[in-house]
Design a protein around this motif. Structure first.
Motif, PDB file in Angstrom:
ATOM      1  N   TRP A   1      -1.975   7.263   9.022  1.00  0.00           N
ATOM      2  CA  TRP A   1      -0.771   7.748   8.544  1.00  0.00           C
ATOM      3  C   TRP A   1      -0.438   9.364   9.019  1.00  0.00           C
ATOM      4  O   TRP A   1      -1.488   9.778   9.676  1.00  0.00           O
ATOM      5  N   SER A   2       0.578   9.709   8.287  1.00  0.00           N
ATOM      6  CA  SER A   2       1.028  11.076   8.562  1.00  0.00           C
ATOM      7  C   SER A   2       1.177  11.370  10.011  1.00  0.00           C
ATOM      8  O   SER A   2       0.474  12.307  10.554  1.00  0.00           O
ATOM      9  N   ASN A   3       1.769  10.270  10.857  1.00  0.00           N
ATOM     10  CA  ASN A   3       2.178  10.411  12.262  1.00  0.00           C
ATOM     11  C   ASN A   3       0.927  10.404  13.098  1.00  0.00           C
ATOM     12  O   ASN A   3       0.622  11.138  13.954  1.00  0.00           O
ATOM     13  N   ASN A   4      -0.213   9.498  12.629  1.00  0.00           N
ATOM     14  CA  ASN A   4      -1.405   9.451  13.027  1.00  0.00           C
ATOM     15  C   ASN A   4      -2.297  10.544  13.298  1.00  0.00           C
ATOM     16  O   ASN A   4      -3.143  10.893  14.016  1.00  0.00           O
ATOM     17  N   THR A   5      -1.622  11.612  12.127  1.00  0.00           N
ATOM     18  CA  THR A   5      -2.967  12.837  12.177  1.00  0.00           C
ATOM     19  C   THR A   5      -4.158  12.545  11.212  1.00  0.00           C
ATOM     20  O   THR A   5      -4.904  13.308  11.075  1.00  0.00           O
ATOM     21  N   MET A   6      -3.794  11.399  10.461  1.00  0.00           N
ATOM     22  CA  MET A   6      -4.841  11.126   9.549  1.00  0.00           C
ATOM     23  C   MET A   6      -5.421   9.631   9.659  1.00  0.00           C
ATOM     24  O   MET A   6      -4.449   8.741  10.001  1.00  0.00           O
TER      25      MET A   6
ATOM     26  N   ILE B   1       2.137   8.711   3.780  1.00  0.00           N
ATOM     27  CA  ILE B   1       1.879   7.588   3.634  1.00  0.00           C
ATOM     28  C   ILE B   1       2.737   6.485   3.944  1.00  0.00           C
ATOM     29  O   ILE B   1       2.585   5.428   4.562  1.00  0.00           O
ATOM     30  N   ASP B   2       4.083   7.179   4.118  1.00  0.00           N
ATOM     31  CA  ASP B   2       5.242   5.969   4.550  1.00  0.00           C
ATOM     32  C   ASP B   2       5.305   5.932   6.080  1.00  0.00           C
ATOM     33  O   ASP B   2       5.899   4.978   6.426  1.00  0.00           O
ATOM     34  N   THR B   3       4.238   6.580   6.902  1.00  0.00           N
ATOM     35  CA  THR B   3       4.093   6.124   8.409  1.00  0.00           C
ATOM     36  C   THR B   3       2.694   5.409   8.418  1.00  0.00           C
ATOM     37  O   THR B   3       2.344   5.083   9.595  1.00  0.00           O
ATOM     38  N   LEU B   4       2.277   4.792   7.396  1.00  0.00           N
ATOM     39  CA  LEU B   4       0.789   4.109   7.235  1.00  0.00           C
ATOM     40  C   LEU B   4       1.234   2.954   8.443  1.00  0.00           C
ATOM     41  O   LEU B   4       2.033   2.022   8.178  1.00  0.00           O
TER      42      LEU B   4
ATOM     43  N   LEU C   1       0.838  -1.223   0.046  1.00  0.00           N
ATOM     44  CA  LEU C   1       0.022  -0.137   0.026  1.00  0.00           C
ATOM     45  C   LEU C   1       0.982   1.169  -0.216  1.00  0.00           C
ATOM     46  O   LEU C   1       0.494   2.230  -0.762  1.00  0.00           O
ATOM     47  N   ARG C   2       1.922   1.217   0.767  1.00  0.00           N
ATOM     48  CA  ARG C   2       2.717   2.596   0.924  1.00  0.00           C
ATOM     49  C   ARG C   2       3.595   2.789  -0.646  1.00  0.00           C
ATOM     50  O   ARG C   2       3.490   3.708  -0.948  1.00  0.00           O
ATOM     51  N   SER C   3       3.916   1.698  -1.224  1.00  0.00           N
ATOM     52  CA  SER C   3       4.514   1.921  -2.523  1.00  0.00           C
ATOM     53  C   SER C   3       3.458   2.303  -3.544  1.00  0.00           C
ATOM     54  O   SER C   3       3.858   3.084  -4.483  1.00  0.00           O
TER      55      SER C   3
ATOM     56  N   ALA D   1     -10.527  10.052   2.787  1.00  0.00           N
ATOM     57  CA  ALA D   1     -10.267  10.752   3.926  1.00  0.00           C
ATOM     58  C   ALA D   1      -9.145  12.034   3.807  1.00  0.00           C
ATOM     59  O   ALA D   1      -9.226  12.733   4.472  1.00  0.00           O
ATOM     60  N   LEU D   2      -8.452  11.968   2.833  1.00  0.00           N
ATOM     61  CA  LEU D   2      -7.504  13.327   2.343  1.00  0.00           C
ATOM     62  C   LEU D   2      -8.597  14.221   1.921  1.00  0.00           C
ATOM     63  O   LEU D   2      -8.148  15.437   1.922  1.00  0.00           O
TER      64      LEU D   2
END
Length: 145
Positions: free
Chosen positions: A32-37, A16-19, A6-8, A57-58
């Motif tokens: 993701w986004s360090n738990n902000t999303m 998304i790299d923090t998913l 999913l990240r790739s 969600a975005l």
């Protein structure tokens, strides 16, 4: 599909790299986004469902996790007293209607009891008539023998 897939596949999504994924109460909770999303999908959601949930969600506006405190003076609502009185009057009218309906219901139940009693009396009369008929028949049939 794995989280790495999913990240790739969704590299264009900011953060998304923090998913991460957590399973809870029959749902997959994605952050993701360090738990902000975050987004949630069913436990058996397809990869497309997961991707759609993240992209949707975005598009939504961010919501503060706690209510914002207003600065300045207290607010007043014009006509609030009238609205309260109007509500109080409406509730009184509804209570009066319920009371009237309770009286109607009590009368209907009393009528039902009268009908049940009349039905019982009719059954007693029919049973009495049946016993008399049997007695009359017994006179001519020697008791049915």
């Amino acid at each position: 599909m794995s989280i790495a897939d999913l990240r790739s596949r969704m590299a264009d999504v900011p953060g998304i790299d923090t998913l991460t994924l957590a399973l809870s109460a029959g749902y997959q909770h994605l952050t993701w986004s360090n738990n902000t999303m975050s987004a949630s999908v069913g436990a058996f959601a397809s990869d497309q469902d997961i991707e759609d949930a993240i992209r949707n969600a975005l598009r939504l506006p961010a919501v503060a996790p706690f209510p914002l405190k207003l600065k300045g003076t207290d607010m007043s609502v014009t006509g609030a007293k009238f609205a309260g009185l109007n509500l109080k009057n409406d509730l009184r009218a509804i209570r009066a209607q319920v009371d009237a309906n309770n009286t109607k219901m009590a009368q209907a139940i009393a009528d039902m009891k009268d009908a049940a009693n009349a039905h019982g009396q009719l059954a007693d009369e029919v049973a009495s008539d049946a016993a008399a008929l049997k007695a009359d028949m017994a006179e001519f049939t020697n008791g049915g023998e």
